[in-house]
Design a protein around this motif. Structure first.
Motif, PDB file in Angstrom:
ATOM      1  N   ASN A  22       0.787  -1.235   0.000  1.00  0.00           N
ATOM      2  CA  ASN A  22       0.000   0.000   0.000  1.00  0.00           C
ATOM      3  C   ASN A  22       0.813   1.275   0.000  1.00  0.00           C
ATOM      4  OD1 ASN A  22      -2.600  -0.926  -0.331  1.00  0.00           O
ATOM      5  ND2 ASN A  22      -2.727  -1.517   1.835  1.00  0.00           N
ATOM      6  N   GLN A  23       1.980   1.197  -0.590  1.00  0.00           N
ATOM      7  CA  GLN A  23       2.758   2.412  -0.808  1.00  0.00           C
ATOM      8  C   GLN A  23       2.776   2.714  -2.303  1.00  0.00           C
ATOM      9  OE1 GLN A  23       6.432   0.936   1.061  1.00  0.00           O
ATOM     10  NE2 GLN A  23       6.253   2.690   2.422  1.00  0.00           N
ATOM     11  N   THR A  24       3.157   3.935  -2.635  1.00  0.00           N
ATOM     12  CA  THR A  24       3.358   4.252  -4.050  1.00  0.00           C
ATOM     13  C   THR A  24       4.783   3.810  -4.413  1.00  0.00           C
ATOM     14  OG1 THR A  24       4.385   6.404  -3.687  1.00  0.00           O
ATOM     15  CG2 THR A  24       1.973   6.344  -3.729  1.00  0.00           C
ATOM     16  N   PRO A  25       5.078   3.667  -5.720  1.00  0.00           N
ATOM     17  CA  PRO A  25       6.450   3.288  -6.097  1.00  0.00           C
ATOM     18  C   PRO A  25       7.497   4.263  -5.528  1.00  0.00           C
ATOM     19  CG  PRO A  25       4.988   3.022  -7.974  1.00  0.00           C
ATOM     20  CD  PRO A  25       4.170   3.664  -6.889  1.00  0.00           C
ATOM     21  N   LEU A  26       7.201   5.553  -5.563  1.00  0.00           N
ATOM     22  CA  LEU A  26       8.176   6.532  -5.056  1.00  0.00           C
ATOM     23  C   LEU A  26       8.339   6.401  -3.537  1.00  0.00           C
ATOM     24  CD1 LEU A  26      10.017   8.960  -5.747  1.00  0.00           C
ATOM     25  CD2 LEU A  26       8.054  10.460  -5.372  1.00  0.00           C
ATOM     26  N   GLU A  27       7.232   6.168  -2.872  1.00  0.00           N
ATOM     27  CA  GLU A  27       7.273   6.002  -1.419  1.00  0.00           C
ATOM     28  C   GLU A  27       8.089   4.760  -1.044  1.00  0.00           C
ATOM     29  OE1 GLU A  27       3.109   6.541  -0.379  1.00  0.00           O
ATOM     30  OE2 GLU A  27       3.689   5.943   1.650  1.00  0.00           O
ATOM     31  N   ALA A  28       7.857   3.687  -1.806  1.00  0.00           N
ATOM     32  CA  ALA A  28       8.521   2.419  -1.500  1.00  0.00           C
ATOM     33  C   ALA A  28       9.983   2.423  -1.924  1.00  0.00           C
ATOM     34  CB  ALA A  28       7.778   1.276  -2.192  1.00  0.00           C
ATOM     35  N   ALA A  29      10.329   3.276  -2.838  1.00  0.00           N
ATOM     36  CA  ALA A  29      11.688   3.251  -3.388  1.00  0.00           C
ATOM     37  C   ALA A  29      12.703   3.781  -2.391  1.00  0.00           C
ATOM     38  CB  ALA A  29      11.745   4.082  -4.664  1.00  0.00           C
ATOM     39  N   GLU A  30      13.890   3.177  -2.450  1.00  0.00           N
ATOM     40  CA  GLU A  30      14.994   3.709  -1.639  1.00  0.00           C
ATOM     41  C   GLU A  30      15.696   4.763  -2.481  1.00  0.00           C
ATOM     42  OE1 GLU A  30      19.000   1.903   0.086  1.00  0.00           O
ATOM     43  OE2 GLU A  30      17.197   0.713   0.552  1.00  0.00           O
ATOM     44  N   THR A  31      15.580   6.000  -2.059  1.00  0.00           N
ATOM     45  CA  THR A  31      16.101   7.095  -2.891  1.00  0.00           C
ATOM     46  C   THR A  31      16.939   8.044  -2.029  1.00  0.00           C
ATOM     47  OG1 THR A  31      14.029   8.285  -2.492  1.00  0.00           O
ATOM     48  CG2 THR A  31      14.177   7.046  -4.546  1.00  0.00           C
ATOM     49  N   ILE A  32      18.072   7.552  -1.552  1.00  0.00           N
ATOM     50  CA  ILE A  32      18.830   8.357  -0.584  1.00  0.00           C
ATOM     51  C   ILE A  32      19.327   9.681  -1.162  1.00  0.00           C
ATOM     52  CG2 ILE A  32      19.586   6.483   0.948  1.00  0.00           C
ATOM     53  CD1 ILE A  32      22.241   6.482  -0.582  1.00  0.00           C
ATOM     54  N   ASN A  33      19.539   9.703  -2.471  1.00  0.00           N
ATOM     55  CA  ASN A  33      20.078  10.945  -3.039  1.00  0.00           C
ATOM     56  C   ASN A  33      18.989  11.996  -3.255  1.00  0.00           C
ATOM     57  OD1 ASN A  33      22.890  10.053  -3.257  1.00  0.00           O
ATOM     58  ND2 ASN A  33      21.969   8.501  -4.589  1.00  0.00           N
ATOM     59  N   MET A  34      17.829  11.570  -3.724  1.00  0.00           N
ATOM     60  CA  MET A  34      16.722  12.528  -3.808  1.00  0.00           C
ATOM     61  C   MET A  34      16.320  12.968  -2.398  1.00  0.00           C
ATOM     62  SD  MET A  34      14.245  11.540  -6.995  1.00  0.00           S
ATOM     63  CE  MET A  34      14.270   9.769  -7.107  1.00  0.00           C
ATOM     64  N   ASP A  35      16.386  12.038  -1.449  1.00  0.00           N
ATOM     65  CA  ASP A  35      16.038  12.400  -0.070  1.00  0.00           C
ATOM     66  C   ASP A  35      17.027  13.422   0.501  1.00  0.00           C
ATOM     67  OD1 ASP A  35      14.028  10.600  -0.391  1.00  0.00           O
ATOM     68  OD2 ASP A  35      14.870   9.054   0.924  1.00  0.00           O
ATOM     69  N   PHE A  36      18.293  13.271   0.134  1.00  0.00           N
ATOM     70  CA  PHE A  36      19.303  14.254   0.549  1.00  0.00           C
ATOM     71  C   PHE A  36      18.892  15.644   0.060  1.00  0.00           C
ATOM     72  CE2 PHE A  36      22.932  16.867  -0.562  1.00  0.00           C
ATOM     73  CZ  PHE A  36      23.800  16.760   0.519  1.00  0.00           C
ATOM     74  N   LEU A  37      18.474  15.698  -1.203  1.00  0.00           N
ATOM     75  CA  LEU A  37      18.079  16.985  -1.787  1.00  0.00           C
ATOM     76  C   LEU A  37      16.796  17.505  -1.130  1.00  0.00           C
ATOM     77  CD1 LEU A  37      18.743  16.138  -5.562  1.00  0.00           C
ATOM     78  CD2 LEU A  37      20.210  17.503  -4.066  1.00  0.00           C
ATOM     79  N   ALA A  38      15.861  16.592  -0.865  1.00  0.00           N
ATOM     80  CA  ALA A  38      14.593  17.001  -0.241  1.00  0.00           C
ATOM     81  C   ALA A  38      14.839  17.520   1.171  1.00  0.00           C
ATOM     82  CB  ALA A  38      13.621  15.829  -0.214  1.00  0.00           C
ATOM     83  N   THR A  39      15.727  16.847   1.884  1.00  0.00           N
ATOM     84  CA  THR A  39      16.023  17.228   3.267  1.00  0.00           C
ATOM     85  C   THR A  39      16.598  18.640   3.332  1.00  0.00           C
ATOM     86  OG1 THR A  39      16.340  14.936   3.889  1.00  0.00           O
ATOM     87  CG2 THR A  39      17.414  16.577   5.286  1.00  0.00           C
TER      88      THR A  39
END
Ligand code: ZN
Ligand code: ZN
Length: 415
Positions: A22-39
Protein backbone atom coordinates in the motif's frame (compact mmCIF):
# COMPACT_ATOMS: atom_id res chain seq x y z
CA UNK A 1 27.01 29.41 -14.86
CA UNK A 2 24.50 26.65 -14.31
CA UNK A 3 21.98 27.91 -11.75
CA UNK A 4 19.34 25.24 -11.89
CA UNK A 5 18.58 21.70 -13.00
CA UNK A 6 14.97 20.82 -13.74
CA UNK A 7 14.27 17.10 -13.90
CA UNK A 8 10.94 15.73 -15.08
CA UNK A 9 10.42 12.04 -14.41
CA UNK A 10 7.59 11.22 -16.79
CA UNK A 11 4.47 9.88 -15.10
CA UNK A 12 6.14 10.02 -11.66
CA UNK A 13 3.01 10.37 -9.49
CA UNK A 14 1.22 7.21 -8.41
CA UNK A 15 -1.27 5.82 -5.92
CA UNK A 16 -0.92 3.35 -3.06
CA UNK A 17 -0.41 -0.10 -4.51
CA UNK A 18 -1.10 -3.49 -2.99
CA UNK A 19 2.00 -5.00 -4.57
CA UNK A 20 4.05 -2.46 -2.59
CA UNK A 21 2.37 -2.81 0.80
CA UNK A 22 0.00 0.00 0.00
CA UNK A 23 2.76 2.41 -0.81
CA UNK A 24 3.36 4.25 -4.05
CA UNK A 25 6.45 3.29 -6.10
CA UNK A 26 8.18 6.53 -5.06
CA UNK A 27 7.27 6.00 -1.42
CA UNK A 28 8.52 2.42 -1.50
CA UNK A 29 11.69 3.25 -3.39
CA UNK A 30 14.99 3.71 -1.64
CA UNK A 31 16.10 7.09 -2.89
CA UNK A 32 18.83 8.36 -0.58
CA UNK A 33 20.08 10.94 -3.04
CA UNK A 34 16.72 12.53 -3.81
CA UNK A 35 16.04 12.40 -0.07
CA UNK A 36 19.30 14.25 0.55
CA UNK A 37 18.08 16.99 -1.79
CA UNK A 38 14.59 17.00 -0.24
CA UNK A 39 16.02 17.23 3.27
CA UNK A 40 17.97 20.34 2.28
CA UNK A 41 15.06 21.80 0.39
CA UNK A 42 11.32 21.92 0.26
CA UNK A 43 8.52 19.85 -1.16
CA UNK A 44 5.09 20.52 -2.56
CA UNK A 45 2.56 19.07 -4.93
CA UNK A 46 1.54 20.22 -8.37
CA UNK A 47 -1.43 20.08 -10.70
CA UNK A 48 0.50 20.35 -13.93
CA UNK A 49 -2.41 21.76 -15.92
CA UNK A 50 -5.21 22.30 -13.39
CA UNK A 51 -7.05 20.31 -10.72
CA UNK A 52 -9.32 17.64 -12.12
CA UNK A 53 -7.55 17.59 -15.48
CA UNK A 54 -5.86 14.44 -16.77
CA UNK A 55 -2.91 15.68 -18.81
CA UNK A 56 -1.17 14.15 -21.76
CA UNK A 57 2.59 14.71 -21.67
CA UNK A 58 2.48 17.57 -24.19
CA UNK A 59 -0.27 19.39 -22.31
CA UNK A 60 1.66 19.02 -19.09
CA UNK A 61 5.02 20.32 -20.29
CA UNK A 62 3.49 23.12 -22.34
CA UNK A 63 1.69 24.25 -19.20
CA UNK A 64 4.60 23.74 -16.77
CA UNK A 65 6.76 25.96 -18.97
CA UNK A 66 4.27 28.77 -18.55
CA UNK A 67 2.28 28.53 -21.78
CA UNK A 68 -1.44 28.77 -21.92
CA UNK A 69 -3.04 25.57 -23.11
CA UNK A 70 -5.11 26.63 -26.10
CA UNK A 71 -5.45 23.59 -28.31
CA UNK A 72 -3.78 20.28 -28.90
CA UNK A 73 -0.05 20.51 -29.53
CA UNK A 74 0.87 16.86 -29.58
CA UNK A 75 0.88 16.17 -33.32
CA UNK A 76 2.79 19.34 -34.19
CA UNK A 77 5.41 18.93 -31.47
CA UNK A 78 6.05 15.32 -32.43
CA UNK A 79 6.23 16.23 -36.13
CA UNK A 80 8.72 18.99 -35.33
CA UNK A 81 10.75 16.59 -33.18
CA UNK A 82 10.77 14.07 -36.05
CA UNK A 83 12.18 16.72 -38.35
CA UNK A 84 9.04 17.22 -40.47
CA UNK A 85 8.20 20.67 -41.80
CA UNK A 86 4.64 21.82 -41.31
CA UNK A 87 3.15 24.21 -43.85
CA UNK A 88 -0.04 26.15 -43.34
CA UNK A 89 -3.02 23.78 -43.13
CA UNK A 90 -0.93 20.62 -42.75
CA UNK A 91 -2.42 18.34 -40.14
CA UNK A 92 -0.17 16.37 -37.77
CA UNK A 93 -0.95 13.41 -35.51
CA UNK A 94 0.94 11.33 -33.02
CA UNK A 95 0.53 7.70 -34.05
CA UNK A 96 1.02 4.37 -32.30
CA UNK A 97 1.45 1.05 -34.05
CA UNK A 98 -1.05 -1.06 -32.14
CA UNK A 99 -2.60 -4.52 -32.12
CA UNK A 100 -6.29 -5.13 -32.67
CA UNK A 101 -8.16 -8.41 -32.81
CA UNK A 102 -9.76 -7.50 -36.13
CA UNK A 103 -11.18 -4.45 -37.81
CA UNK A 104 -14.64 -5.98 -37.52
CA UNK A 105 -14.48 -6.54 -33.77
CA UNK A 106 -12.67 -3.23 -33.18
CA UNK A 107 -11.14 -4.72 -30.07
CA UNK A 108 -7.78 -3.28 -29.00
CA UNK A 109 -5.41 -5.95 -27.71
CA UNK A 110 -2.40 -3.72 -27.12
CA UNK A 111 -1.99 0.02 -27.72
CA UNK A 112 1.75 -0.39 -28.38
CA UNK A 113 1.98 -3.69 -30.27
CA UNK A 114 3.55 -5.42 -27.28
CA UNK A 115 6.16 -2.64 -26.88
CA UNK A 116 8.66 -4.73 -28.78
CA UNK A 117 8.27 -3.44 -32.33
CA UNK A 118 11.75 -2.54 -33.45
CA UNK A 119 12.43 0.78 -35.14
CA UNK A 120 13.58 -1.22 -38.20
CA UNK A 121 10.32 -3.17 -38.37
CA UNK A 122 8.42 0.09 -38.05
CA UNK A 123 10.45 1.56 -40.90
CA UNK A 124 9.57 -1.30 -43.23
CA UNK A 125 5.88 -1.06 -42.32
CA UNK A 126 5.93 2.71 -42.78
CA UNK A 127 7.55 2.39 -46.19
CA UNK A 128 4.76 0.08 -47.32
CA UNK A 129 2.13 2.51 -46.05
CA UNK A 130 3.77 5.48 -47.76
CA UNK A 131 4.06 3.58 -51.04
CA UNK A 132 0.73 1.78 -51.16
CA UNK A 133 -1.87 3.96 -49.46
CA UNK A 134 -3.48 6.28 -52.00
CA UNK A 135 -5.33 9.32 -50.73
CA UNK A 136 -6.72 12.44 -52.41
CA UNK A 137 -3.93 14.39 -50.67
CA UNK A 138 -0.23 13.97 -50.03
CA UNK A 139 0.88 12.63 -46.70
CA UNK A 140 3.99 11.65 -44.75
CA UNK A 141 3.96 8.77 -42.35
CA UNK A 142 7.18 8.71 -40.36
CA UNK A 143 8.13 6.17 -37.70
CA UNK A 144 10.14 7.66 -34.82
CA UNK A 145 11.05 5.37 -31.91
CA UNK A 146 9.76 1.78 -31.73
CA UNK A 147 5.93 1.79 -31.82
CA UNK A 148 5.76 5.57 -32.18
CA UNK A 149 5.17 7.45 -35.40
CA UNK A 150 3.92 10.73 -36.82
CA UNK A 151 1.37 11.30 -39.59
CA UNK A 152 1.18 14.57 -41.51
CA UNK A 153 -1.55 15.15 -44.08
CA UNK A 154 -0.61 17.87 -46.54
CA UNK A 155 -3.18 20.47 -47.47
CA UNK A 156 -5.83 22.70 -45.92
CA UNK A 157 -7.25 20.56 -43.15
CA UNK A 158 -9.11 21.14 -39.91
CA UNK A 159 -7.62 20.10 -36.57
CA UNK A 160 -11.01 20.08 -34.92
CA UNK A 161 -11.28 16.31 -35.10
CA UNK A 162 -10.88 13.53 -32.59
CA UNK A 163 -8.42 10.66 -32.76
CA UNK A 164 -9.50 7.03 -33.10
CA UNK A 165 -8.49 5.90 -29.62
CA UNK A 166 -11.45 6.77 -27.45
CA UNK A 167 -9.40 6.54 -24.27
CA UNK A 168 -7.92 9.98 -24.99
CA UNK A 169 -10.26 12.91 -24.88
CA UNK A 170 -10.00 16.44 -23.54
CA UNK A 171 -8.37 15.89 -20.19
CA UNK A 172 -10.59 12.96 -19.25
CA UNK A 173 -9.96 9.27 -19.32
CA UNK A 174 -12.57 6.80 -20.44
CA UNK A 175 -11.99 3.13 -19.96
CA UNK A 176 -12.45 1.45 -23.27
CA UNK A 177 -10.74 -1.13 -25.37
CA UNK A 178 -12.59 -0.40 -28.59
CA UNK A 179 -11.25 1.57 -31.49
CA UNK A 180 -13.30 4.51 -32.64
CA UNK A 181 -13.53 6.63 -35.76
CA UNK A 182 -12.04 10.05 -36.12
CA UNK A 183 -14.96 12.41 -35.74
CA UNK A 184 -15.43 16.09 -36.47
CA UNK A 185 -15.67 18.14 -33.28
CA UNK A 186 -17.52 21.04 -34.88
CA UNK A 187 -20.06 21.63 -37.64
CA UNK A 188 -17.58 22.78 -40.31
CA UNK A 189 -17.58 20.89 -43.61
CA UNK A 190 -13.81 20.85 -43.54
CA UNK A 191 -13.75 19.00 -40.23
CA UNK A 192 -16.03 16.31 -41.62
CA UNK A 193 -13.92 16.12 -44.79
CA UNK A 194 -10.73 15.85 -42.71
CA UNK A 195 -12.16 13.12 -40.51
CA UNK A 196 -13.23 11.17 -43.60
CA UNK A 197 -9.73 11.31 -45.07
CA UNK A 198 -8.09 10.24 -41.84
CA UNK A 199 -10.50 7.32 -41.48
CA UNK A 200 -9.82 6.34 -45.08
CA UNK A 201 -6.09 6.44 -44.36
CA UNK A 202 -6.50 4.29 -41.25
CA UNK A 203 -8.56 1.62 -43.04
CA UNK A 204 -6.13 1.42 -45.94
CA UNK A 205 -3.11 1.34 -43.66
CA UNK A 206 -4.73 -1.43 -41.62
CA UNK A 207 -5.20 -3.52 -44.77
CA UNK A 208 -1.52 -3.15 -45.63
CA UNK A 209 -0.33 -3.89 -42.11
CA UNK A 210 -2.50 -6.99 -41.88
CA UNK A 211 -0.86 -8.51 -44.93
CA UNK A 212 2.72 -7.51 -44.25
CA UNK A 213 5.47 -10.10 -44.01
CA UNK A 214 6.84 -8.42 -40.90
CA UNK A 215 3.64 -9.10 -39.02
CA UNK A 216 3.50 -12.68 -40.21
CA UNK A 217 7.03 -13.16 -38.90
CA UNK A 218 6.16 -11.50 -35.62
CA UNK A 219 3.23 -13.82 -35.14
CA UNK A 220 5.39 -16.85 -35.88
CA UNK A 221 7.67 -15.73 -33.03
CA UNK A 222 4.68 -15.38 -30.75
CA UNK A 223 4.68 -11.55 -30.81
CA UNK A 224 1.75 -9.28 -31.30
CA UNK A 225 1.34 -8.01 -34.87
CA UNK A 226 1.45 -4.26 -35.46
CA UNK A 227 -1.78 -4.43 -37.43
CA UNK A 228 -3.42 -1.10 -36.66
CA UNK A 229 -2.65 2.58 -36.18
CA UNK A 230 -3.99 4.67 -33.34
CA UNK A 231 -3.88 8.41 -33.97
CA UNK A 232 -4.27 11.24 -31.51
CA UNK A 233 -3.39 14.87 -30.84
CA UNK A 234 -4.53 16.34 -34.18
CA UNK A 235 -2.85 19.69 -34.61
CA UNK A 236 -2.38 22.18 -37.35
CA UNK A 237 -0.13 25.06 -36.51
CA UNK A 238 3.13 25.10 -34.64
CA UNK A 239 2.30 26.63 -31.27
CA UNK A 240 4.07 29.84 -30.28
CA UNK A 241 5.76 28.94 -27.05
CA UNK A 242 7.58 31.00 -24.41
CA UNK A 243 11.25 31.26 -25.19
CA UNK A 244 13.93 29.83 -22.91
CA UNK A 245 17.12 30.94 -24.59
CA UNK A 246 19.40 30.42 -21.61
CA UNK A 247 18.19 26.89 -21.16
CA UNK A 248 19.49 23.65 -22.57
CA UNK A 249 17.45 20.48 -22.71
CA UNK A 250 18.29 16.80 -22.57
CA UNK A 251 15.59 15.29 -24.78
CA UNK A 252 15.48 12.04 -26.71
CA UNK A 253 11.85 11.48 -27.61
CA UNK A 254 10.25 13.37 -30.51
CA UNK A 255 7.73 15.18 -28.31
CA UNK A 256 10.32 16.57 -25.91
CA UNK A 257 12.71 17.37 -28.75
CA UNK A 258 10.01 19.26 -30.65
CA UNK A 259 8.91 21.10 -27.52
CA UNK A 260 12.47 22.10 -26.60
CA UNK A 261 13.19 23.33 -30.13
CA UNK A 262 10.05 25.45 -30.20
CA UNK A 263 10.89 26.82 -26.76
CA UNK A 264 14.23 28.12 -27.98
CA UNK A 265 16.32 25.76 -25.87
CA UNK A 266 19.57 24.26 -26.99
CA UNK A 267 19.07 20.51 -27.35
CA UNK A 268 21.28 17.62 -26.36
CA UNK A 269 20.01 14.35 -27.69
CA UNK A 270 21.10 10.78 -28.33
CA UNK A 271 19.81 8.03 -30.53
CA UNK A 272 17.44 5.77 -28.70
CA UNK A 273 19.10 2.37 -28.17
CA UNK A 274 17.67 -0.24 -30.56
CA UNK A 275 15.69 -3.15 -29.11
CA UNK A 276 18.13 -5.95 -28.44
CA UNK A 277 15.85 -8.38 -26.75
CA UNK A 278 12.17 -8.93 -27.09
CA UNK A 279 11.60 -8.34 -23.43
CA UNK A 280 10.39 -4.76 -23.42
CA UNK A 281 11.58 -4.06 -19.87
CA UNK A 282 15.15 -5.19 -20.46
CA UNK A 283 15.28 -2.76 -23.32
CA UNK A 284 13.81 0.00 -21.23
CA UNK A 285 16.75 -0.32 -18.88
CA UNK A 286 19.15 0.10 -21.79
CA UNK A 287 17.43 3.35 -22.62
CA UNK A 288 17.19 4.49 -19.02
CA UNK A 289 20.86 3.79 -18.45
CA UNK A 290 21.78 5.76 -21.53
CA UNK A 291 19.50 8.64 -20.53
CA UNK A 292 21.04 8.88 -17.05
CA UNK A 293 24.62 8.67 -18.27
CA UNK A 294 23.98 11.15 -21.05
CA UNK A 295 22.30 13.57 -18.63
CA UNK A 296 25.26 13.42 -16.23
CA UNK A 297 27.63 14.18 -19.08
CA UNK A 298 25.48 17.13 -20.18
CA UNK A 299 25.51 18.58 -16.68
CA UNK A 300 29.26 18.22 -16.48
CA UNK A 301 29.92 19.70 -19.93
CA UNK A 302 27.60 22.64 -19.45
CA UNK A 303 28.30 23.92 -15.98
CA UNK A 304 29.45 27.19 -17.49
CA UNK A 305 27.42 27.42 -20.69
CA UNK A 306 23.75 27.59 -19.75
CA UNK A 307 21.75 28.96 -16.84
CA UNK A 308 19.31 26.07 -16.66
CA UNK A 309 19.17 22.48 -17.79
CA UNK A 310 15.86 20.66 -18.39
CA UNK A 311 16.17 16.87 -18.26
CA UNK A 312 13.16 14.77 -19.25
CA UNK A 313 13.37 11.07 -18.40
CA UNK A 314 10.68 9.21 -20.30
CA UNK A 315 11.00 5.60 -19.11
CA UNK A 316 9.29 6.06 -15.73
CA UNK A 317 5.91 6.58 -17.42
CA UNK A 318 5.83 3.13 -18.99
CA UNK A 319 5.49 0.82 -15.97
CA UNK A 320 2.49 2.93 -14.94
CA UNK A 321 0.77 2.18 -18.26
CA UNK A 322 1.67 -1.50 -17.93
CA UNK A 323 0.68 -1.88 -14.26
CA UNK A 324 4.18 -2.78 -13.10
CA UNK A 325 4.67 -1.01 -9.76
CA UNK A 326 7.76 -2.98 -8.81
CA UNK A 327 9.45 -2.05 -12.07
CA UNK A 328 8.52 1.59 -11.53
CA UNK A 329 10.01 1.54 -8.04
CA UNK A 330 13.18 -0.08 -9.37
CA UNK A 331 13.51 2.48 -12.12
CA UNK A 332 13.25 5.30 -9.59
CA UNK A 333 15.92 3.61 -7.49
CA UNK A 334 18.14 3.28 -10.52
CA UNK A 335 17.76 6.95 -11.43
CA UNK A 336 18.46 7.86 -7.83
CA UNK A 337 21.68 5.92 -7.60
CA UNK A 338 23.02 7.20 -10.91
CA UNK A 339 21.76 10.62 -11.99
CA UNK A 340 20.79 11.91 -8.55
CA UNK A 341 23.92 10.59 -6.91
CA UNK A 342 25.81 12.75 -9.37
CA UNK A 343 23.52 15.76 -8.89
CA UNK A 344 23.91 15.42 -5.14
CA UNK A 345 27.67 15.65 -5.60
CA UNK A 346 27.71 18.51 -8.07
CA UNK A 347 24.86 20.77 -6.91
CA UNK A 348 25.96 21.87 -3.43
CA UNK A 349 29.52 23.08 -4.26
CA UNK A 350 28.28 24.86 -7.40
CA UNK A 351 25.22 26.36 -5.72
CA UNK A 352 22.95 24.75 -8.28
CA UNK A 353 19.28 24.55 -7.39
CA UNK A 354 17.39 21.42 -8.36
CA UNK A 355 13.73 20.76 -9.07
CA UNK A 356 12.42 17.21 -9.48
CA UNK A 357 8.85 16.46 -10.41
CA UNK A 358 6.65 14.58 -12.88
CA UNK A 359 4.63 15.86 -15.80
CA UNK A 360 1.57 13.96 -14.54
CA UNK A 361 0.67 10.91 -12.50
CA UNK A 362 0.46 7.52 -14.20
CA UNK A 363 -0.84 5.26 -11.42
CA UNK A 364 -0.01 1.62 -12.08
CA UNK A 365 -3.39 0.39 -11.01
CA UNK A 366 -5.15 2.75 -13.45
CA UNK A 367 -2.75 1.91 -16.32
CA UNK A 368 -3.20 5.45 -17.49
CA UNK A 369 -2.59 9.08 -16.63
CA UNK A 370 -4.70 10.53 -13.86
CA UNK A 371 -5.61 13.93 -12.44
CA UNK A 372 -3.72 13.22 -9.20
CA UNK A 373 -1.14 15.92 -8.41
CA UNK A 374 2.56 15.15 -8.76
CA UNK A 375 5.10 15.53 -5.97
CA UNK A 376 7.63 18.35 -6.31
CA UNK A 377 11.09 18.48 -4.78
CA UNK A 378 12.99 21.77 -4.67
CA UNK A 379 16.59 21.67 -3.50
CA UNK A 380 17.69 25.20 -2.70
CA UNK A 381 20.98 24.60 -0.92
CA UNK A 382 19.23 24.96 2.43
CA UNK A 383 20.33 23.55 5.76
CA UNK A 384 17.37 21.90 7.37
CA UNK A 385 18.34 19.05 9.65
CA UNK A 386 15.05 17.27 9.35
CA UNK A 387 15.23 14.03 7.36
CA UNK A 388 12.73 13.84 4.54
CA UNK A 389 11.77 11.19 2.03
CA UNK A 390 10.65 12.34 -1.40
CA UNK A 391 7.17 10.86 -1.84
CA UNK A 392 3.61 11.83 -2.72
CA UNK A 393 2.65 11.66 0.95
CA UNK A 394 5.38 13.89 2.34
CA UNK A 395 5.17 16.25 -0.62
CA UNK A 396 1.52 16.93 0.20
CA UNK A 397 2.63 18.23 3.58
CA UNK A 398 5.60 20.17 2.23
CA UNK A 399 6.18 23.86 2.66
CA UNK A 400 5.94 24.64 -1.04
CA UNK A 401 2.31 23.62 -0.79
CA UNK A 402 -0.07 23.43 -3.70
CA UNK A 403 1.28 24.59 -7.04
CA UNK A 404 -0.30 25.02 -10.44
CA UNK A 405 1.93 23.88 -13.31
CA UNK A 406 2.15 27.34 -14.80
CA UNK A 407 3.47 28.79 -11.52
CA UNK A 408 6.19 26.29 -10.75
CA UNK A 409 9.20 27.83 -12.47
CA UNK A 410 8.39 31.26 -11.04
CA UNK A 411 7.93 29.86 -7.59
CA UNK A 412 11.37 28.28 -7.59
CA UNK A 413 12.99 31.30 -9.22
CA UNK A 414 13.97 29.54 -12.48
CA UNK A 415 12.33 32.30 -14.55
ZN1 ZN B 1 4.23 12.17 -19.65
ZN1 ZN C 1 1.98 8.15 -20.45
Amino acid sequence: MLKGIFVILDGLGDLANKQLDNQTPLEAAETINMDFLATRGEMGYMYSVKPGFVPESDEAIVSIFGNELISSTRGQLEAKGAGLKLMRGDLAFRVNFATIKSLESGEIIDRRAGRNLTTEEAEVLARAINNLVKLPCKFDFVPTVQHRAVLVLRGGFSDDISGNDLIYSEGKVKLTDKIGFCKPLDEEDNSQYTANIVNEFLDKACEILKNSEINKERQKKGFLPANYLLVRGAGIELPKLKQYRKWASVAYMPLEIGFSQLSGMNIFSFNYPPLKKFDAYENLYDALKKACQFSMKCIQDNLKKYDYLYIHIKETDLPGHDNKPIEKKEMLEYIDKTLFKYIRKIAPPNKIKVVVTGDHSTPCKLKNHSADPVPVLFYNCGEIPEEKHFSEKEARLGRLGRILGGELLKKVGFV
